[in-house]
Design a protein around this motif. Structure first.
Motif, PDB file in Angstrom:
ATOM      1  N   LEU A 248      -2.160  26.736  43.733  1.00 43.58           N
ATOM      2  CA  LEU A 248      -0.900  27.217  43.385  1.00 43.58           C
ATOM      3  C   LEU A 248      -1.167  28.788  43.069  1.00 43.58           C
ATOM      4  O   LEU A 248      -2.166  29.208  42.346  1.00 43.58           O
ATOM      5  CB  LEU A 248      -0.433  26.555  42.267  1.00 43.58           C
ATOM      6  N   GLY A 249      -0.211  29.580  43.607  1.00 49.23           N
ATOM      7  CA  GLY A 249      -0.134  31.088  43.197  1.00 49.23           C
ATOM      8  C   GLY A 249      -1.207  31.832  43.913  1.00 49.23           C
ATOM      9  O   GLY A 249      -1.675  32.706  43.517  1.00 49.23           O
ATOM     10  N   ALA A 250      -1.649  31.437  45.349  1.00 48.78           N
ATOM     11  CA  ALA A 250      -2.761  31.841  45.951  1.00 48.78           C
ATOM     12  C   ALA A 250      -2.443  33.493  46.207  1.00 48.78           C
ATOM     13  O   ALA A 250      -1.197  33.753  46.662  1.00 48.78           O
ATOM     14  CB  ALA A 250      -3.079  31.078  47.157  1.00 48.78           C
ATOM     15  N   ARG A 251      -3.329  34.363  46.017  1.00 43.40           N
ATOM     16  CA  ARG A 251      -3.187  35.713  46.291  1.00 43.40           C
ATOM     17  C   ARG A 251      -4.588  36.106  47.152  1.00 43.40           C
ATOM     18  O   ARG A 251      -5.297  35.647  46.876  1.00 43.40           O
ATOM     19  CB  ARG A 251      -3.334  36.616  45.266  1.00 43.40           C
ATOM     20  N   GLY A 252      -4.345  37.200  47.920  1.00 42.78           N
ATOM     21  CA  GLY A 252      -5.352  37.397  48.902  1.00 42.78           C
ATOM     22  C   GLY A 252      -6.573  38.200  48.124  1.00 42.78           C
ATOM     23  O   GLY A 252      -7.817  37.493  48.552  1.00 42.78           O
ATOM     24  N   ASP A 253      -6.553  38.909  47.464  1.00 49.41           N
ATOM     25  CA  ASP A 253      -7.735  39.567  46.792  1.00 49.41           C
ATOM     26  C   ASP A 253      -7.637  39.742  45.256  1.00 49.41           C
ATOM     27  O   ASP A 253      -8.726  40.275  44.450  1.00 49.41           O
ATOM     28  CB  ASP A 253      -7.559  41.156  47.282  1.00 49.41           C
ATOM     29  N   GLN A 254      -7.039  38.850  44.700  1.00 48.77           N
ATOM     30  CA  GLN A 254      -7.224  38.661  43.003  1.00 48.77           C
ATOM     31  C   GLN A 254      -7.709  37.400  42.333  1.00 48.77           C
ATOM     32  O   GLN A 254      -6.834  36.309  43.086  1.00 48.77           O
ATOM     33  CB  GLN A 254      -5.860  39.341  42.582  1.00 48.77           C
ATOM     34  N   LEU A 255      -8.541  37.426  41.602  1.00 46.71           N
ATOM     35  CA  LEU A 255      -8.749  35.891  41.157  1.00 46.71           C
ATOM     36  C   LEU A 255      -7.819  35.907  39.824  1.00 46.71           C
ATOM     37  O   LEU A 255      -7.515  36.454  39.150  1.00 46.71           O
ATOM     38  CB  LEU A 255     -10.393  36.116  40.542  1.00 46.71           C
ATOM     39  N   VAL A 256      -7.763  34.483  39.599  1.00 47.50           N
ATOM     40  CA  VAL A 256      -7.023  33.875  38.535  1.00 47.50           C
ATOM     41  C   VAL A 256      -7.884  34.228  37.257  1.00 47.50           C
ATOM     42  O   VAL A 256      -9.015  33.673  37.453  1.00 47.50           O
ATOM     43  CB  VAL A 256      -6.511  32.532  38.803  1.00 47.50           C
ATOM     44  N   SER A 257      -7.463  34.584  36.222  1.00 47.25           N
ATOM     45  CA  SER A 257      -8.163  34.888  34.929  1.00 47.25           C
ATOM     46  C   SER A 257      -7.542  33.751  33.780  1.00 47.25           C
ATOM     47  O   SER A 257      -8.472  33.429  32.771  1.00 47.25           O
ATOM     48  CB  SER A 257      -8.228  36.120  34.538  1.00 47.25           C
ATOM     49  N   GLN A 258      -6.524  33.430  33.957  1.00 46.28           N
ATOM     50  CA  GLN A 258      -6.047  32.422  32.890  1.00 46.28           C
ATOM     51  C   GLN A 258      -5.111  31.620  33.412  1.00 46.28           C
ATOM     52  O   GLN A 258      -4.152  32.046  34.263  1.00 46.28           O
ATOM     53  CB  GLN A 258      -5.343  33.533  31.768  1.00 46.28           C
ATOM     54  N   VAL A 259      -4.918  30.247  33.074  1.00 45.02           N
ATOM     55  CA  VAL A 259      -3.749  29.327  33.341  1.00 45.02           C
ATOM     56  C   VAL A 259      -3.239  28.681  31.987  1.00 45.02           C
ATOM     57  O   VAL A 259      -4.143  28.642  31.002  1.00 45.02           O
ATOM     58  CB  VAL A 259      -4.421  28.263  34.245  1.00 45.02           C
ATOM     59  N   ALA A 260      -2.047  28.306  31.858  1.00 48.69           N
ATOM     60  CA  ALA A 260      -1.496  27.739  30.812  1.00 48.69           C
ATOM     61  C   ALA A 260      -0.223  26.811  31.500  1.00 48.69           C
ATOM     62  O   ALA A 260       0.528  27.406  32.137  1.00 48.69           O
ATOM     63  CB  ALA A 260      -0.916  28.710  29.766  1.00 48.69           C
ATOM     64  N   CYS A 261      -0.568  25.378  31.175  1.00 46.82           N
ATOM     65  CA  CYS A 261       0.373  24.469  31.930  1.00 46.82           C
ATOM     66  C   CYS A 261       1.639  24.437  30.929  1.00 46.82           C
ATOM     67  O   CYS A 261       1.534  24.328  29.678  1.00 46.82           O
ATOM     68  CB  CYS A 261      -0.241  23.001  31.993  1.00 46.82           C
ATOM     69  N   HIS A 262       2.826  24.273  31.586  1.00 42.13           N
ATOM     70  CA  HIS A 262       3.969  24.032  30.656  1.00 42.13           C
ATOM     71  C   HIS A 262       3.894  22.838  29.918  1.00 42.13           C
ATOM     72  O   HIS A 262       3.283  21.871  30.183  1.00 42.13           O
ATOM     73  CB  HIS A 262       5.232  24.172  31.761  1.00 42.13           C
ATOM     74  N   PRO A 263       4.670  22.793  28.546  1.00 43.54           N
ATOM     75  CA  PRO A 263       4.282  21.549  27.643  1.00 43.54           C
ATOM     76  C   PRO A 263       5.110  20.464  28.257  1.00 43.54           C
ATOM     77  O   PRO A 263       4.578  19.222  28.023  1.00 43.54           O
ATOM     78  CB  PRO A 263       4.782  22.097  26.421  1.00 43.54           C
ATOM     79  N   ALA A 264       6.079  20.483  29.068  1.00 37.97           N
ATOM     80  CA  ALA A 264       6.614  19.309  29.572  1.00 37.97           C
ATOM     81  C   ALA A 264       6.810  19.354  31.014  1.00 37.97           C
ATOM     82  O   ALA A 264       6.392  18.219  31.586  1.00 37.97           O
ATOM     83  CB  ALA A 264       8.328  19.350  29.154  1.00 37.97           C
ATOM     84  N   VAL A 277       1.492  38.194  36.369  1.00 37.91           N
ATOM     85  CA  VAL A 277       1.648  36.815  35.748  1.00 37.91           C
ATOM     86  C   VAL A 277       2.817  36.084  36.442  1.00 37.91           C
ATOM     87  O   VAL A 277       3.784  36.858  36.849  1.00 37.91           O
ATOM     88  CB  VAL A 277       1.870  36.860  34.351  1.00 37.91           C
ATOM     89  N   LEU A 278       2.403  34.786  36.856  1.00 37.65           N
ATOM     90  CA  LEU A 278       3.712  34.017  37.727  1.00 37.65           C
ATOM     91  C   LEU A 278       3.622  32.837  37.023  1.00 37.65           C
ATOM     92  O   LEU A 278       2.716  32.278  36.429  1.00 37.65           O
ATOM     93  CB  LEU A 278       3.446  34.104  39.039  1.00 37.65           C
ATOM     94  N   VAL A 279       4.727  32.142  37.582  1.00 36.25           N
ATOM     95  CA  VAL A 279       4.453  30.677  37.333  1.00 36.25           C
ATOM     96  C   VAL A 279       4.933  29.908  38.551  1.00 36.25           C
ATOM     97  O   VAL A 279       5.667  30.374  39.534  1.00 36.25           O
ATOM     98  CB  VAL A 279       5.726  29.957  36.119  1.00 36.25           C
ATOM     99  N   ALA A 280       4.405  28.564  38.513  1.00 36.72           N
ATOM    100  CA  ALA A 280       4.403  27.964  39.918  1.00 36.72           C
ATOM    101  C   ALA A 280       4.780  26.422  39.626  1.00 36.72           C
ATOM    102  O   ALA A 280       4.147  25.880  38.581  1.00 36.72           O
ATOM    103  CB  ALA A 280       3.212  27.929  40.784  1.00 36.72           C
ATOM    104  N   ARG A 281       5.535  25.988  40.437  1.00 36.91           N
ATOM    105  CA  ARG A 281       5.798  24.452  40.556  1.00 36.91           C
ATOM    106  C   ARG A 281       5.094  23.724  41.113  1.00 36.91           C
ATOM    107  O   ARG A 281       4.656  23.968  42.229  1.00 36.91           O
ATOM    108  CB  ARG A 281       7.308  24.338  40.595  1.00 36.91           C
ATOM    109  N   PHE A 282       4.324  22.498  40.384  1.00 38.59           N
ATOM    110  CA  PHE A 282       3.487  21.619  41.045  1.00 38.59           C
ATOM    111  C   PHE A 282       3.963  21.087  42.598  1.00 38.59           C
ATOM    112  O   PHE A 282       3.364  21.066  43.723  1.00 38.59           O
ATOM    113  CB  PHE A 282       3.032  20.505  40.504  1.00 38.59           C
ATOM    114  N   ALA A 283       5.317  20.512  42.405  1.00 34.42           N
ATOM    115  CA  ALA A 283       5.974  19.797  43.494  1.00 34.42           C
ATOM    116  C   ALA A 283       6.041  20.537  44.807  1.00 34.42           C
ATOM    117  O   ALA A 283       5.796  19.988  45.882  1.00 34.42           O
ATOM    118  CB  ALA A 283       7.336  19.278  43.017  1.00 34.42           C
ATOM    119  N   ASP A 284       6.629  21.709  44.654  1.00 34.70           N
ATOM    120  CA  ASP A 284       6.878  22.579  46.061  1.00 34.70           C
ATOM    121  C   ASP A 284       6.290  23.773  45.999  1.00 34.70           C
ATOM    122  O   ASP A 284       6.399  24.685  46.781  1.00 34.70           O
ATOM    123  CB  ASP A 284       8.287  22.529  46.312  1.00 34.70           C
ATOM    124  N   SER A 285       5.267  24.132  44.983  1.00 35.95           N
ATOM    125  CA  SER A 285       4.465  25.291  45.021  1.00 35.95           C
ATOM    126  C   SER A 285       5.129  26.531  44.881  1.00 35.95           C
ATOM    127  O   SER A 285       4.996  27.656  44.987  1.00 35.95           O
ATOM    128  CB  SER A 285       3.685  25.794  46.367  1.00 35.95           C
TER     129      SER A 285
END
Lengths: 324, 356
Positions: A248-264, A277-285
């Protein structure tokens, strides 16, 4: 409607958390920046830098450790109490357990402060990389060189050794207690199914995995270290084995440094090396951008209990509260 | 990737046997008013008389990667300490790492090339070896680490010169130069050299390579034939290479005649074809890597306005453009290799064959 309230923390944001409902940022210069209804408050808790922070399990206080060899507990009033000390050691690993237990480590030394205040030495012979309490019982995982060791810290029961060659760092139990996962010095995760000790290799990362977080109900383990957030499925009998992870949240040239899942919800907040920073939904990206790229890697992300506010912090000391 | 980028924190690695004078130097670094704030990583606080919250003790933790090849070992404790220091960005300007007297310097240096997080934040500035003039010849006869430490150094501090005669000092200098003629030699009594000659040297003192006399090449015997009892296998990288248990200590009383002792070569060529050079140097480091202690050079590539610098430790190789060639500066390529059991003739021929 998304709004971002930025704060100049002024120093590397080691961790972010909510104390009651107030945002708290634990900073590398040894202070806690607390945002209360009365305004900003700074509490100096460590001389010689702050290296690790986490919430107590009852969420009543934030635990911190630092270059002064101290483990401190600070409540919502800003009252700091010394919990343990290893003189002249840099305590850089910390975990909060049930009934107020605290595990902490420096180099090859790992200690537990038991609920009754006694200290117990759980040091392995080589470097400690991470600490994690199991979701049930006073059971502690010590990730170490060449594997991990499981201790029932309140009993004299013999420790259980889990072996896998290499240096293991951060450790995390799955919320159902069935799996233990570690990040490694190599660009990989290692996992053990605890019922039978079955090994799991999760590889393919271009960078080291520094951040991992379980999604609601423990269905996925979200991880950093790639140019997208990598989420390994842990439902079903065999966990992630033979499964493709979500990306989720694929970008060309930047690595993900932190993740935090929504509590619900099945939604993940993703922080990148360039500060985005962005948020992404599992079901439909589907993605929603929350913060544009800055200059510095995102080093902390934290949702509030209701999942309507997200804290972020960066290595350069930028911080903020994002309201969704 | 860059060797010269200023945003990275410079790191000085301090090697040398117990009693050589490392602590004296560290105490000076920590106490003198030189305007630079150093974070100092030591093995034990020992006799360091200064309490400083940027002084940290770190237990040597050798991490083997990828099946235990020596070329892939790193210092896990350093990775962790550098990461921790970065949480205090702004409170220091440079890092000094002290190694134990018997440490193999390779994993320390390799840490700064192999670990992505460390590479992002820090760059190896120089390896400084502190040498006790009185005892170094004996150490060289007895141990392999002493030779490795000298071979690895960019700066060698010849300490305790007041405790030896002029002749003895000459013999020490001559012996050190047979191992590593490229390091800057500094004489001192109680490590009393200006600190700026030791610290913040910048990119391994690469410029020194260009100013060295190339003739010494002719004075050395570079051919080495592995005898029937030699268990070297340069292509085999998954062996457990433990220096302390290594069976190569035969006849160390005359270490300079030992065919396995450290030797070096300096090679020059004109402008190079980059494609040919990168393929060649890649092969060299893959095949001869276990024997290569240090490799450094400055290349002139055809049609490239910039100098290209390379450096390596064992099988690790790193390179980057450094700066424009200046007007009138001869566009010459120079490569220095220090190591054991290397085929120097093949290296020299191979380097020459990279000419455009």
């Amino acid at each position: 409607m998304v709004s971002v309230a930025p704060y100049d923390a002024g120093s590397y944001v080691v961790a972010a958390a909510f104390l009651d409902t107030d945002p708290v940022f634990a900073l590398g210069d040894g202070t806690l920046l607390m945002l209360t209804s009365d305004g900003e408050r700074r509490v100096e808790v460590h001389g010689g830098g702050l290296l690790a922070a986490c919430m107590t399990q009852d969420k009543s206080a934030i635990l911190t450790s630092g270059g002064d060899g101290r483990v401190m507990r600070t409540d919502a009033e800003g009252e700091a109490t010394l919990m343990a000390e290893l003189p002249r050691k840099w305590i850089d690993l910390l975990a909060a357990g049930p009934q107020g237990a605290i595990a902490f480590a420096s180099g090859r030394t790992a200690m537990v402060r038991l609920p009754n205040g006694d200290l117990r030495d759980v040091s392995p012979s080589r470097a400690v990389g991470g600490l994690a309490f199991a979701p049930r019982g006073l059971r502690l995982a010590v990730a170490r060189y060449d594997g991990a060791t499981l201790h029932w810290v309140n009993t004299e029961a013999p420790a259980q050794e889990l072996s896998w060659k290499g240096a293991h760092a951060a450790a995390a139990f799955s919320p159902d207690g069935k799996y233990l996962v570690t990040t490694m010095q190599e660009n990989a995760l290692h996992g053990w199914r605890l019922s039978d000790g079955q090994d799991m290799r999760m590889t393919g990362y271009p960078g080291k995995v520094k951040s991992m977080h379980w999604s609601a109900k423990g269905r996925y383990l979200a991880t950093s270290g790639a140019n997208a957030a990598i989420l390994w499925p842990f439902f079903g009998k065999t966990g992630p084995m033979g499964q493709q992870p979500l990306q989720l949240g694929a970008r060309g040239d930047q690595l993900v440094s932190q993740v935090a899942c929504h509590p619900a919800e099945e939604v993940v907040a993703i922080g990148y090396q360039d500060g985005m920073v962005l948020v992404a939904r599992f079901a439909d990206s589907q993605e929603v951008l929350l913060r544009r790229p800055g200059g510095s890697p995102v080093s902390a992300l934290c949702w509030d209990a209701g999942g309507t506010r997200l804290l972020f912090g960066t290595e350069a000391g930028e911080a903020g509260v994002i309201s969704l | 990737m860059t060797l010269t980028q200023d945003t990275k924190t410079p790191v000085t690695v301090l090697t040398g046997y117990l009693g050589a004078g490392k602590t004296t130097l560290l105490n000076r670094i920590l106490s003198e008013n030189h305007g630079v704030r150093y974070a100092v990583i030591v093995n034990e606080f020992g006799e360091i008389g200064i309490d400083n919250d940027l002084l940290v003790e770190s237990d040597e933790e050798i991490f083997e990667m990828n099946n235990g090849c020596i070329c892939c070992t790193v210092r896990g404790d350093l990775i962790r300490t550098v990461e921790n220091l970065m949480k205090r960005q702004g409170s220091f300007d440079a890092i000094v790492v002290e190694t134990t007297g018997v440490a193999d310097p390779a994993p320390v240096a390799q840490t700064f090339f192999m670990d992505d997080d460390v590479r992002d934040k820090a760059r190896l500035d120089a390896v400084v070896a502190v040498v006790d003039c009185r005892h170094v010849l004996q150490r060289l006869a007895d141990t392999r680490e002493a030779e490795d430490q000298i071979a690895f150094a960019d700066v060698i501090l010849l300490n305790k010169t007041d405790l030896v005669t002029a002749e003895e000092l000459k013999a020490v200098e001559a012996r050190i130069q047979t191992i590593n003629p490229y390091a800057r030699l500094m004489r001192s009594e109680r490590c009393d050299v200006p600190l700026d000659t030791v610290l913040n040297r910048g990119a391994f003192d690469l410029n020194r390579i260009l100013t060295l006399d190339p003739h010494f090449l002719d004075e050395h015997e570079h051919t080495h034939e592995c005898g029937p009892d030699c268990d070297h296998d340069h292509h085999h990288h998954d062996h457990d290479h433990d220096h302390h248990g290594h069976g190569h200590d035969h006849g160390r009383a005359h270490a300079h005649e030992d065919p396995h002792s450290v030797k070096s070569v300096s090679m020059t060529a004109g402008e190079l074809d980059p494609d040919v050079f990168f393929q060649w140097i890649g092969n060299v480091s893959q095949i001869q890597g276990p024997g290569i202690l240090r490799l450094k050079g400055i290349m002139a590539f055809k049609n490239d306005p910039q100098r290209y610098v390379v450096q390596g430790v064992h099988m690790i190789l790193e390179g980057d453009h450094q700066r424009d060639w200046k007007d009138g500066e001869p566009r010459q390529s120079r490569l220095v290799v220090i190591g054991r059991d290397l085929d120097f003739d093949a290296l020299t021929t191979g380097f020459k064959a990279c000419e455009a």
